[in-house]
Design an enzyme around this catalytic site. Structure first.
Site, PDB file in Angstrom:
ATOM      1  N   HIS A   1      -3.784  -9.616  -0.634  1.00 36.75           N
ATOM      2  CA  HIS A   1      -3.991  -8.212  -0.265  1.00 36.75           C
ATOM      3  C   HIS A   1      -4.898  -8.053   0.956  1.00 36.75           C
ATOM      4  O   HIS A   1      -4.546  -7.381   1.921  1.00 36.75           O
ATOM      5  CB  HIS A   1      -4.559  -7.418  -1.435  1.00 36.75           C
TER       6      HIS A   1
ATOM      7  N   HIS B   1     -11.586  -2.239   7.184  1.00 34.98           N
ATOM      8  CA  HIS B   1     -11.635  -3.485   6.395  1.00 34.98           C
ATOM      9  C   HIS B   1     -11.831  -4.734   7.255  1.00 34.98           C
ATOM     10  O   HIS B   1     -11.436  -5.833   6.859  1.00 34.98           O
ATOM     11  CB  HIS B   1     -10.379  -3.630   5.525  1.00 34.98           C
TER      12      HIS B   1
ATOM     13  N   ASN C   1      -6.999  -3.864  -4.262  1.00 35.83           N
ATOM     14  CA  ASN C   1      -8.234  -3.263  -4.774  1.00 35.83           C
ATOM     15  C   ASN C   1      -7.974  -2.017  -5.616  1.00 35.83           C
ATOM     16  O   ASN C   1      -8.744  -1.691  -6.532  1.00 35.83           O
ATOM     17  CB  ASN C   1      -9.187  -2.926  -3.626  1.00 35.83           C
TER      18      ASN C   1
ATOM     19  N   ASP D   1       0.832  -1.216   0.000  1.00 33.70           N
ATOM     20  CA  ASP D   1       0.000   0.000   0.000  1.00 33.70           C
ATOM     21  C   ASP D   1       0.865   1.264   0.000  1.00 33.70           C
ATOM     22  O   ASP D   1       0.649   2.182   0.782  1.00 33.70           O
ATOM     23  CB  ASP D   1      -0.938  -0.009   1.211  1.00 33.70           C
TER      24      ASP D   1
END
Length: 473
Positions: free
Chosen positions: A323, A333, A238, A172
């Site tokens: 991920h 999340h 994503n 990320d």
């Protein structure tokens, strides 16, 4: 422990110590792990402006830029080289050799480009350097003679049982000032890896209006200082999906698949989102959180066939990259990876996966060795429990991206969570031999060599001793 003629009393004492250690461990586990007391200054993550020096275009007309490499086969004897020319195609040839002054080998690649809404990419070249020697430094040059650019890389040692090897672990990243600190911190770490395991979410271009693909170009130039010299092993996140029907862009992963190539066919995969490689003493399986994984799907079928192929007498360390995390104690999340966990966790336990790295949550967390595979709908056994055959799960989605840190945590800290902290940083996974590996997490605010969290790993096949017993006795 004494020799084989030790008295029965000595064994009784040893067992008593182990039992006491086990009791102490389970007492701690029942109370959950620890949350860091480090307090990071509250700041927004801010993307670096387009005129930042880290985004500078190389000098020279049509000079190659965004140069990056990744492993090009299953065993580590090939390298995929990718770069972009912006004005015209130019040459797709790579010249390479073992001497910087004698690039005696060459191979021709190919180029492509793509359109995304109102953006047209440059010419994206990729070339596979095959039949390389193990553990050898190669120099390579891309581009035309008058604007060619030279780089180098080192191939891994031959795959083997007791081969030491060091991986950087990043996720990320994005392209903020914090991202720059993370990459700089990693590159200046005295234990800097030989290869990076990247757990998804690259440029964050989709966070900009119209999925501004210029930010794919800037990210490629920003990371070139590392990725042109050591391979990064890619996982999709994503932010690589780029599905935007409102822009008439309905092909998922379009920019990513044009820019970042992986050797997926070498492991029998049908798509570049799930694949495997061997590198030194590690077998690395990459999974896609955003591709179908239910029964009968291509990814599910591939994994069922892939795991039995892993020869732990050849590659003792089994590492999985994905991920979206399965075990997460942040509000961000939370439980998004639950359906994938239900599908695959029993396989991870059966085949004794050593460690799982994931991102997505913009923070750091390390789990205990736990599993939650007993539930059968009617038995009510749905709580994670200690499991020596289970992997440790590490979230390292703390690269520094524009969306900032995940700071809200579940309280009290769940039993499965060993350590967590909402700070940006990177990890180093250092394999010593078939039995031992060391993992360290490095917070950006510390000096380059300071580990904010660290743990020794004991291989689940070759040394299946619980880490808690070793550390407690």
């Amino acid at each position: 422990m004494g020799d084989r003629h030790s008295s029965p009393l000595s064994w009784v004492v040893l067992y008593a110590v182990i039992a006491a250690a086990a009791a102490a461990y389970f007492a701690v586990l029942c109370e959950g792990g620890s949350s860091s007391t480090f307090v990071r200054k509250v700041e927004c993550s801010v993307d670096m402006p387009l005129d930042s020096d880290v985004f500078a275009i190389p000098p020279g007309y049509n000079a190659p830029q965004q140069v990056h490499i990744t492993q090009g086969d299953h065993d580590g004897k090939a390298m995929i080289v990718t770069w972009v020319t912006m004005d015209k195609p130019g040459s797709s040839k790579v010249r390479y050799g073992e001497s910087e002054d004698d690039l005696g080998f060459s191979v021709n690649g190919k180029h492509t480009r793509y359109k995304f809404y109102n953006y047209t990419s440059g010419y994206i070249h990729n070339c596979v350097l095959a039949n390389l020697k193990y553990d050898t430094k190669y120099y390579y040059e891309v581009g035309s003679r008058h604007t060619g650019r030279k780089f180098w890389f080192r191939t891994p040692p031959e795959v083997g049982l007791d081969i030491p090897y060091t991986f950087g672990v990043i996720g990320d990243l994005g392209q903020t000032y914090d991202s720059n600190r993370t990459l700089t911190h990693y590159q200046n770490n005295p234990k800097v890896g030989q290869t990076v395991l990247y757990v998804g979410d690259l440029s964050y271009a989709d966070d900009y209006p119209d999925h501004d693909n210029v930010r794919w170009d800037t990210w490629g130039r920003f990371t070139e200082r590392s990725i042109a010299y050591q391979p990064w092993i890619w996982t999709t996140g994503n932010h690589e999906i780029d599905f935007a029907p409102e822009l008439n862009e309905t092909m998922p992963f379009k920019p990513y698949t044009h820019r970042y190539y992986v050797p997926y066919k070498a492991s029998g995969s049908t798509r570049p989102f799930w694949y495997s490689i061997k590198r030194a003493s590690a077998y690395i399986i990459v999974l896609s959180s955003y591709s179908a994984y239910g029964t009968y799907t291509p990814q599910n079928n591939w994994l069922l066939e892939e795991l039995p192929k892993v020869n732990r007498c050849e590659t003792p360390w089994l590492i999985v990259l994905m991920h979206s995390p399965w075990y997460n104690s942040y509000d961000s999340h939370y439980m998004e990876g639950e359906s994938m966990r239900v599908m695959f966790e029993a396989l991870f336990v059966k085949y004794k996966v050593d460690i799982v790295f994931s991102g997505h949550v913009h923070a750091y967390e390390r789990s205990e060795r736990i599993s939650n595979i007993a539930y059968n709908i009617s038995n009510g056994q749905c709580t994670p429990v200690p499991d020596p055959s289970a992997p440790v799960y590490i979230i390292i989605g703390d690269g520094g991206n524009i969306e900032g840190l995940a700071t809200s945590m579940k309280e009290p800290q769940p039993d499965y969570s060993a350590y967590r902290e909402a700070s940006f940083g990177h990890g180093i996974f250092d394999i010593k031999n078939r039995t031992h590996a060391h993992f360290g997490w490095y917070r950006n605010q510390d000096s380059y060599s300071v580990e904010a969290d660290a743990v020794w790993f004991y291989n689940r096949v070759w040394y299946p001793v619980d880490e808690w017993i070793i550390s407690t006795i």
